[in-house]
Motif scaffolding. Structure first.
Motif, PDB file in Angstrom:
ATOM      1  N   THR A   1       0.839  -1.172   0.028  1.00 33.53           N
ATOM      2  CA  THR A   1       0.120   0.297  -0.162  1.00 33.53           C
ATOM      3  C   THR A   1       0.320   1.667   0.122  1.00 33.53           C
TER       4      THR A   1
ATOM      5  N   THR B   1     -11.785  -9.883  -5.173  1.00 28.19           N
ATOM      6  CA  THR B   1     -11.595  -8.360  -5.233  1.00 28.19           C
ATOM      7  C   THR B   1     -12.765  -7.403  -4.692  1.00 28.19           C
ATOM      8  N   GLU B   2     -12.239  -6.014  -4.284  1.00 25.81           N
ATOM      9  CA  GLU B   2     -13.082  -5.065  -3.765  1.00 25.81           C
ATOM     10  C   GLU B   2     -14.132  -5.617  -2.457  1.00 25.81           C
ATOM     11  N   ALA B   3     -13.534  -7.106  -1.984  1.00 31.17           N
ATOM     12  CA  ALA B   3     -13.829  -8.029  -0.831  1.00 31.17           C
ATOM     13  C   ALA B   3     -15.023  -6.823   0.392  1.00 31.17           C
ATOM     14  N   GLY B   4     -14.064  -5.756   0.963  1.00 31.60           N
ATOM     15  CA  GLY B   4     -14.105  -4.966   1.648  1.00 31.60           C
ATOM     16  C   GLY B   4     -13.027  -4.913   3.261  1.00 31.60           C
TER      17      GLY B   4
ATOM     18  N   PRO C   1     -14.573  -7.722   9.220  1.00 30.65           N
ATOM     19  CA  PRO C   1     -14.800  -9.514   8.824  1.00 30.65           C
ATOM     20  C   PRO C   1     -15.824  -9.835   7.572  1.00 30.65           C
ATOM     21  N   GLY C   2     -16.332  -8.985   7.157  1.00 32.57           N
ATOM     22  CA  GLY C   2     -17.070  -9.919   6.131  1.00 32.57           C
ATOM     23  C   GLY C   2     -16.422  -9.936   5.149  1.00 32.57           C
TER      24      GLY C   2
ATOM     25  N   LEU D   1     -13.251 -11.261   4.343  1.00 36.60           N
ATOM     26  CA  LEU D   1     -12.659 -12.128   5.759  1.00 36.60           C
ATOM     27  C   LEU D   1     -13.377 -12.242   4.794  1.00 36.60           C
TER      28      LEU D   1
ATOM     29  N   LEU E   1      -8.014  -7.668   1.355  1.00 39.29           N
ATOM     30  CA  LEU E   1      -8.783  -7.024   2.423  1.00 39.29           C
ATOM     31  C   LEU E   1      -8.561  -5.027   2.206  1.00 39.29           C
ATOM     32  N   THR E   2      -9.586  -4.515   2.774  1.00 41.91           N
ATOM     33  CA  THR E   2      -9.385  -2.979   3.009  1.00 41.91           C
ATOM     34  C   THR E   2      -8.362  -2.840   4.765  1.00 41.91           C
ATOM     35  N   GLY E   3      -7.540  -2.511   4.793  1.00 42.75           N
ATOM     36  CA  GLY E   3      -6.732  -2.292   5.714  1.00 42.75           C
ATOM     37  C   GLY E   3      -4.940  -3.030   5.402  1.00 42.75           C
TER      38      GLY E   3
ATOM     39  N   PRO F   1      -2.219  -4.677   4.566  1.00 43.21           N
ATOM     40  CA  PRO F   1      -1.371  -6.074   3.907  1.00 43.21           C
ATOM     41  C   PRO F   1      -1.483  -7.483   4.578  1.00 43.21           C
TER      42      PRO F   1
ATOM     43  N   GLU G   1      -3.918  -9.318   5.095  1.00 40.02           N
ATOM     44  CA  GLU G   1      -4.656 -10.634   3.942  1.00 40.02           C
ATOM     45  C   GLU G   1      -2.987 -11.616   4.038  1.00 40.02           C
TER      46      GLU G   1
ATOM     47  N   ALA H   1      -4.496 -13.765   5.815  1.00 45.50           N
ATOM     48  CA  ALA H   1      -6.009 -14.667   6.155  1.00 45.50           C
ATOM     49  C   ALA H   1      -5.738 -15.565   5.158  1.00 45.50           C
TER      50      ALA H   1
END
Lengths: 361, 361
Positions: free
Chosen positions: A29, A201-204, A207-208, A210, A233-235, A237, A240, A243
């Motif tokens: 990022t 992509t753009e999973a947000g 936990p959603g 994830l 994931l937003t946030g 990496p 990521e 996960a």
């Protein structure tokens, strides 16, 4: 479920496909033009278990930073380029290990041929990355933003590379929802023998995000589809990477031992941290649980960094803070820092092994 | 992928199987003997979207609390009983909506027959719940703790009920790892027409436990297997409900709008809270995003409860605190509380809709 047979492509010292272990990817990022910050983040991701790291290369200044980033890192790097094939040529010259570029977007067959030749000369693979949000208009008109359109777009880009004699290809097709993504990969898996990079992509944010990624990547892997994965994931990496490893562990494709996260480039107390990190690495390497242990060089950034780890040590002047699950559990003097950290490591390892607080069926 | 055909069983006003929507379950952590605390948690779970709530009934005192709990709640309740079939009879008498009990563990065929008759008389289904950690010894000796042994154990319990003429059955078979759990359900899905309750047991705390549950439940649902789900996480069961809904959304089987969480039984400011909650419910019901909005009755417990919600309001004396993602974003006087809450709700809804910070493919 047997894994789908694919050709293998080499990305630095990592193989994607061809029966190689499914690898974990993430993306920086940091601003790629800031070589030092980017290299630092690459090293943090690698220390957390990221096996291939992608960087955005949006302009010439970013491409010019690649030699410095490559020199300061050792994990295979991917240059992500959208339209300007000259940036891809610069990245190849810099020694990049993989490109992500869609040949249909670079303007002409002559350019595709030039790019393919340059990549071939250096043994560098190319990922074709289709996104449901940016499909060619003719495919959207013919099929809508459907799995079929996603697969057709991928085949079009792949065909341009094949026409240029290039076959060291990885393919991804991502939508922001699981059903379309899964279906697109199922369709393509029937039609090409290239390895597939899978993700939502753009999973947000978690936990959603994830859950979406775990469900989508998990379904594909359970069907034998997927040779390298990226959780988006937003946030930070780092999450990521964790996960991604957890998904691979959950489906039983990989198992990971402890991971050491240590700040690699801090000037303040670097020599000490390296020695402490080495001591900790030696002490944790026999553990059989996927524990993230952080060794941080200062009390300023340490707590923040350590919050992402299972157990962490933030070393200050003459003393250190030991963290477990993001909370301070002990403040100790320097002489006892490693012992106190290891005590927390063993507690956390034992807790992870028995999965405390788990409920009856 | 078509859903597997199953018979439908009624649990209060919820149907499991027979083509009904896949329902979300969770379990209370309160001591069932404390009827007030348990009823309060049941209501919180129901408000968060839990469609069937299970309670442990380990002893007579817990069974005696069931009438009071049933009177103070409206979501279907399941009594979880391990060995003592008399507790199951008490639960049936109290009006419980479903039992979870393994007939092979209650001692004799005569007891199974008595239990089956009592459950039949009241139209109450029974879940057979097999756990890889507690299989009959003869099956472990024959097959190990394998999916085959799990499925055989389930078939044995089911057979005992069938022999007693009872067929209103739901079956679960959980292991703490995804591959065994998934395989056990695949095996059983070929052999019975009963609806299946799916989940991974002892998944551990999030994010690891969340990933495991999402992968395992996601894979099964993608194969058409699963009629009701329970995510088992270490921690507040509200998170289990949210994860369950997210998994069902991710696979495209259900879609959920906003959810209001409000403290239902607080004596301190109850009338106010009900009115405020009703006002908020009316204002959020048109939103199309799965947002959890909490309206809490005091500044003491409110912040803790609100931390689990996307947006929350903790009402104090004459003023309120508005939370977003667990952080206080505003302190306002009572007259402006709902407006301030709704402002945060719209912000969060917009953020969820565009999934901010999401990264390019």
């Amino acid at each position: 479920m047997p894994r789908r047979a694919t050709i293998g492509v080499r990305v630095g010292d990592v193989t994607i496909g061809g029966g190689a272990p499914v690898s974990v990817q993430s993306m920086t990022t940091a601003d790629t033009r800031d070589a030092a910050a980017t290299a630092e983040q690459v090293n943090q991701l690698a220390a957390a278990g990221c096996e291939i790291v992608r960087l955005a290369v949006p302009d010439q200044e970013a491409a010019e930073a690649l030699p410095e980033i490559l020199a300061a890192t050792s994990v295979p790097l991917v240059a992500d380029i959208h339209f300007d094939y000259r940036l891809a040529l610069m990245a190849l010259e810099a020694g990049i290990h993989k490109l992500r570029i869609n040949p249909g977007n670079i303007g002409s067959e002559a350019r595709v041929a030039e790019l393919a030749r340059a990549a071939n000369d250096r043994g560098v693979p190319i990922r074709v990355g289709v996104n449901a949000g940016s499909l060619p208009r003719r495919l959207v008109e013919a099929y809508g933003r459907t799995p079929r359109a996603m697969a057709e777009a991928a085949l079009w880009h792949v065909g341009l590379l094949e026409k240029a004699g290039f076959e060291s290809i990885v393919v991804s097709m991502k939508a922001s929802d699981v059903p379309r993504t899964v279906e697109a990969y199922r369709v393509l898996a029937q039609r090409v023998h290239y390895p597939l990079h899978v993700g939502i992509t753009e999973a947000g944010p978690p936990p959603g995000g994830l859950v979406k990624s775990a469900v989508g990547i998990g379904i594909l892997l359970s069907e034998g589809i997927g040779d390298t994965i990226r959780v988006s994931l937003t946030g930070d990496p780092i999450a990521e990477v964790q996960a991604g490893r957890e998904i691979l562990s959950a489906v039983g494709l990989r198992s990971f031992g402890p991971t050491l996260v240590a700040c690699p480039t801090c000037a303040r107390s670097r020599a000490d941290i390296e020695a402490i990190a080495e001591e900790v690495r030696a002490k944790i390497q026999h553990l059989d649980v996927p524990l993230v242990v952080a060794v941080m060089g200062c009390e300023v950034n340490g707590p923040g960094e350590a919050a992402d780890a299972d157990v962490g040590l933030a070393c200050g002047r003459g003393c250190g803070l030991v963290f477990r699950r993001g909370q301070i559990v002990k403040r100790v003097d320097s002489a006892h820092m490693v012992d106190a950290l290891m005590e927390a490591v063993y507690q956390e390892a034992a807790a992870k092994r028995v999965q405390p607080g788990s409920k009856e069926l």
